[in-house]
Design a protein around this motif. Structure first.
Motif, PDB file in Angstrom:
ATOM      1  N   TRP A  75      13.072  -6.294   5.998  1.00 28.82           N
ATOM      2  CA  TRP A  75      12.062  -6.303   4.708  1.00 28.82           C
ATOM      3  C   TRP A  75      12.473  -5.667   4.102  1.00 28.82           C
ATOM      4  N   GLU A  76      11.337  -5.594   2.919  1.00 28.42           N
ATOM      5  CA  GLU A  76      11.214  -5.103   1.473  1.00 28.42           C
ATOM      6  C   GLU A  76      10.115  -4.749   2.014  1.00 28.42           C
ATOM      7  N   TYR A  77       9.831  -3.454   1.279  1.00 31.27           N
ATOM      8  CA  TYR A  77       8.330  -2.249   1.567  1.00 31.27           C
ATOM      9  C   TYR A  77       7.945  -2.696  -0.013  1.00 31.27           C
ATOM     10  N   SER A  78       6.904  -2.154   0.025  1.00 33.14           N
ATOM     11  CA  SER A  78       6.029  -2.556  -1.670  1.00 33.14           C
ATOM     12  C   SER A  78       5.495  -1.161  -0.864  1.00 33.14           C
ATOM     13  N   LYS A  79       5.257   0.365  -1.896  1.00 27.26           N
ATOM     14  CA  LYS A  79       4.686   1.214  -1.305  1.00 27.26           C
ATOM     15  C   LYS A  79       3.802   1.333  -2.591  1.00 27.26           C
ATOM     16  N   ILE A  80       3.165   2.108  -2.642  1.00 22.26           N
ATOM     17  CA  ILE A  80       1.813   2.974  -3.887  1.00 22.26           C
ATOM     18  C   ILE A  80       2.137   4.520  -3.906  1.00 22.26           C
ATOM     19  N   PRO A  81       2.479   4.878  -5.087  1.00 29.54           N
ATOM     20  CA  PRO A  81       2.498   6.339  -5.203  1.00 29.54           C
ATOM     21  C   PRO A  81       1.498   6.898  -4.818  1.00 29.54           C
ATOM     22  N   SER A  82       1.391   7.759  -4.826  1.00 28.01           N
ATOM     23  CA  SER A  82      -0.039   9.145  -4.049  1.00 28.01           C
ATOM     24  C   SER A  82       0.629  10.544  -4.597  1.00 28.01           C
ATOM     25  N   PRO A  83      -0.822  10.783  -5.396  1.00 28.20           N
ATOM     26  CA  PRO A  83      -0.588  12.388  -6.271  1.00 28.20           C
ATOM     27  C   PRO A  83      -0.248  13.408  -4.866  1.00 28.20           C
ATOM     28  N   GLY A  84       0.445  13.304  -5.287  1.00 25.56           N
ATOM     29  CA  GLY A  84       1.054  15.059  -3.696  1.00 25.56           C
ATOM     30  C   GLY A  84       1.800  14.447  -2.265  1.00 25.56           C
ATOM     31  N   GLY A  85       1.616  13.552  -2.116  1.00 26.01           N
ATOM     32  CA  GLY A  85       1.520  12.676  -0.967  1.00 26.01           C
ATOM     33  C   GLY A  85       3.101  12.289  -0.889  1.00 26.01           C
ATOM     34  N   ALA A  86       3.122  11.587  -0.065  1.00 26.29           N
ATOM     35  CA  ALA A  86       3.913  10.360   0.990  1.00 26.29           C
ATOM     36  C   ALA A  86       3.560   9.025   0.530  1.00 26.29           C
TER      37      ALA A  86
END
Length: 675
Positions: free
Chosen positions: A231-242
């Motif tokens: 699997w390939e993950y696509s994630k979205i940055p969150s300010p100051g978080g995971a």
């Protein structure tokens, strides 16, 4: 060597939660008797204890024996010895170490306890990789803030990662881009407790790996590793978080880079002592090559629908994991099979930027309109009635499973869902309003007749705009819904439209019939609710004029559009006229008195995106106040709803068919049903 299986042999599952819930069926198919064992992790965590207690009845129905009340390891070993188990498998992360202990104590196939801690503890994990000469992340575990800062500064670049030593599912993970963010994340983590009830006495500070992230799901036997799924993950940055999970995509075609990731994963499994059973290994492919994020000696978590894995892959990791213990011949056959998924399979994790009490979940009905969406898991929000703000994987509001033979269809549906997250959060989860802004469900039934109707002198101009916007021609069948008293419809009929009018108000319908009779015009008029429109492909055009959309909850509003779309012939057009939300927000503000009641008779409710109006009406019991709540959709939200209903927005005008802009007071939208 794994034992050979005898009929009716016992197999232990430790903490059969998450994906582990699918083990009983897979074990029984191999003629094994499943027995569930609690690792005891729930004793340290009220939240986990509640989850386990909730699960107990399901466990009792799935397993022949459930053991969760053991006193110590000696007691547990004695009770299990009487069952003569042949195998022991970890159902989820909390069961990994107890699985290793029981396998060793009972003389069963397992990965041993020598490196067991390193298969949970992320610092030990990367130290083992370093000892074996494998790429790894520079890491430090500390309870001292100054030491953490010095280590981060010594890495020479930001960001750095802060995470628990033994966490899971991005819980407590923070991406820190500065010393200030590092200090906040460090202080929040040290002294906190994981979802498994373990105290975070130290924080893990780690070099940040930047690149594309993959999950390599494997099964092993006698130290031989076989790829189950990639699997390939696509994630979205969150300010100051995971980083927030957006989509998890099954990789179908293996290229050179994928083979490099898989080869590295196998070497990491060797280093970590994984010799039998499943593993879930997360790897970042950086510009310097692959590097481990973490590895778990258990199936990929998430309790995802196994039938979709069967459709896409022809197998499941759980099924193959049982084979790795109990069926050497099947394992060898799996190892010889080429990796060749036949369908695209993506998992969309919904991201909520809001939180609050949930009134309804229109996202279930709307997502069901997408061709590749096969299933959705909204259970947590449904059970709690509360929408959490998404800060990590655990707080994802729902997961949707997209599966289709054509990957382009899956990608288009994902893009629609992502657009809904950005532009139309209320169309996924409709939140309850502040108590001071509650509205009457049937408010539209109490509005005085005169307030529904524009002046007679405006009707010819309105009819001209409608005629030109829709490009009507004499003889075309037109539905005017709601039609009011036909003061606009009669001008369309005079130009040659074959008019049908529907309105919920019988007084309007009676007057409309009178108008047409007085002018000698043919027209059909009936009392009806637009949510119950039953015609199929009967009209060339539909008119929804003068703020006549947005009366109901989102699901019912969508049902109106769906029925409009069904009533249009292929190639037919629909016109919807609505206030421009930007114009409303520019001119209306919301304020409250000390008693919590809104100031003024009209205000904007940001939570429900409704224009709330209060007015007095007379009735048998005298005067009463009615609170109306007209939902005002943005242009982006209209586009989404129209698309999901099977209509494509073709033109958007402002008043008098001028070009629409942010300063426009009104929107005149024309959509088309594809031919």
């Amino acid at each position: 060597m794994p034992h050979s299986t005898s009929p009716h042999a016992v197999a232990l599952v430790v903490d059969g939660y998450s994906t582990g819930q699918f083990y009983p069926v897979a074990l029984k198919k191999k003629g094994l008797r499943p027995v569930h064992v609690s690792s005891g992790a729930e004793r340290n965590s009220p939240g986990l204890r509640e989850y386990v207690n909730h699960y107990t009845e399901k466990l009792r129905s799935d397993y022949e024996v459930v053991i969760n009340d053991w006193q110590d390891l000696g007691d547990l070993k004695q009770r299990l010895s009487g069952l003569k188990p042949m195998y022991v498998l970890a159902g989820c992360e909390t069961g990994v170490e107890m699985t290793d202990i029981l396998a060793e104590e009972l003389g069963l196939p397992g990965n041993g306890t020598a490196t067991s801690a390193a298969r949970r503890d992320k610092l030990a994990m990367h130290r083992i990789l370093a000892a074996h000469g494998l790429p790894h992340l520079a890491s430090l575990a500390t309870e001292d803030w100054e030491e953490a800062l010095a280590f981060a500064a010594g890495l020479g670049s930001w960001p750095v990662v802060v995470k628990p030593l033994r966490g899971a599912a991005t819980e407590g993970v923070r991406l820190c881009r500065s010393p200030e963010e590092l200090r906040a994340a460090f202080n929040a983590l040290v002294g906190s407790t994981t979802m498994f009830g373990e105290r975070n006495g130290r924080a893990l500070i780690q070099q940040c790996a930047i690149g594309r992230e993959f999950a390599v799901n494997t099964i092993s036997r006698d130290g031989r590793h076989v790829l189950s799924d990639l699997w390939e993950y696509s994630k979205i940055p969150s300010p100051g978080g995971a980083p927030l999970y957006d989509r998890t995509m099954l990789v179908r075609d293996l290229g050179e880079e994928h083979h490099g990731v898989i080869d590295y994963a196998f070497k990491a499994l060797d280093a970590l002592g994984v010799r039998i059973g499943p593993a879930h290994t997360e790897i970042m492919l950086t510009d310097r090559g692959p590097v481990l994020i973490e590895c778990g000696a258990r199936p990929m978590g998430g309790a995802f629908p196994q039938y979709l894995f069967m459709e896409a892959l022809g197998h499941t990791q759980v099924q193959w994991s049982v084979d790795s213990y109990a069926d050497a011949q099947a394992f060898a056959a799996h190892a010889a099979e080429p990796y060749r998924p036949v369908r695209a399979l993506w998992i969309k994790s919904l991201i909520s930027t809001r939180e609050g009490a949930v009134r309804s979940i229109p996202g279930i009905a709307l997502a069901a309109r997408l061709p590749s969406v096969r299933e959705g898991n909204f259970l947590e929000v449904l059970a709690s009635g509360h929408l959490p703000r998404t800060v990590d994987f655990v707080t994802s509001s729902a997961h949707l499973f997209l599966c289709h033979a054509d990957e382009a269809v899956v990608e288009a549906d994902w893009a629609t869902l992502r657009e809904m997250e950005i532009e139309a959060q209320n169309e996924l989860f409709e939140l309850s309003p502040d108590a001071a802004l509650e509205t009457d469900d049937d408010w539209f039934a109490h509005v005085p007749d005169e307030q529904w109707l524009k002046p007679e002198e405006a009707a010819p101009g309105d009819a001209d705009i409608i005629w030109r916007a829709l490009g009507l021609s004499p003889g075309e069948r037109v539905l005017d819904c709601p039609c009011g008293d036909a003061r606009v419809g009669i001008h369309l009929a005079r130009r040659g439209a074959v008019l049908t009018g529907v309105d919920i108000n019988p007084r309007f319908i009676e007057r409309a019939r009178e108008r047409f009779a007085e002018c000698g015009l043919d027209g059909e008029f009936r009392v009806g609710d637009m949510r119950e429109l039953a015609e199929r492909e009967a009209f060339d055009a539909i008119v929804n004029w003068f703020d006549s959309f947005g009366y109901f909850d989102i699901e019912d509003d969508f049902e109106v559009l769906r029925r409009f779309a069904g009533a249009l012939r292929p190639g037919g057009r629909i016109l919807i006229e609505s206030p421009s939300r930007i114009g409303i927000l520019r001119n209306i503000s919301y304020s409250c008195k000390d008693d919590g009641k809104p100031v003024g008779t009209v205000c904007w409710d940001e939570v429900t995106e409704r224009l709330v109006t209060r007015f007095q009406v007379s009735g048998p019991a005298g005067q009463r106040e009615v609170s109306s709540g007209m939902r005002v959709y943005s242009l982006a939200q209209y586009k989404l709803l129209l698309r999901l209903a099977g209509l494509e927005l073709a033109h958007v005008y402002s008043e008098d068919l001028k070009e629409f802009s942010e300063t426009s007071r009104r929107m005149i939208m024309v959509a088309v049903k594809p031919a």
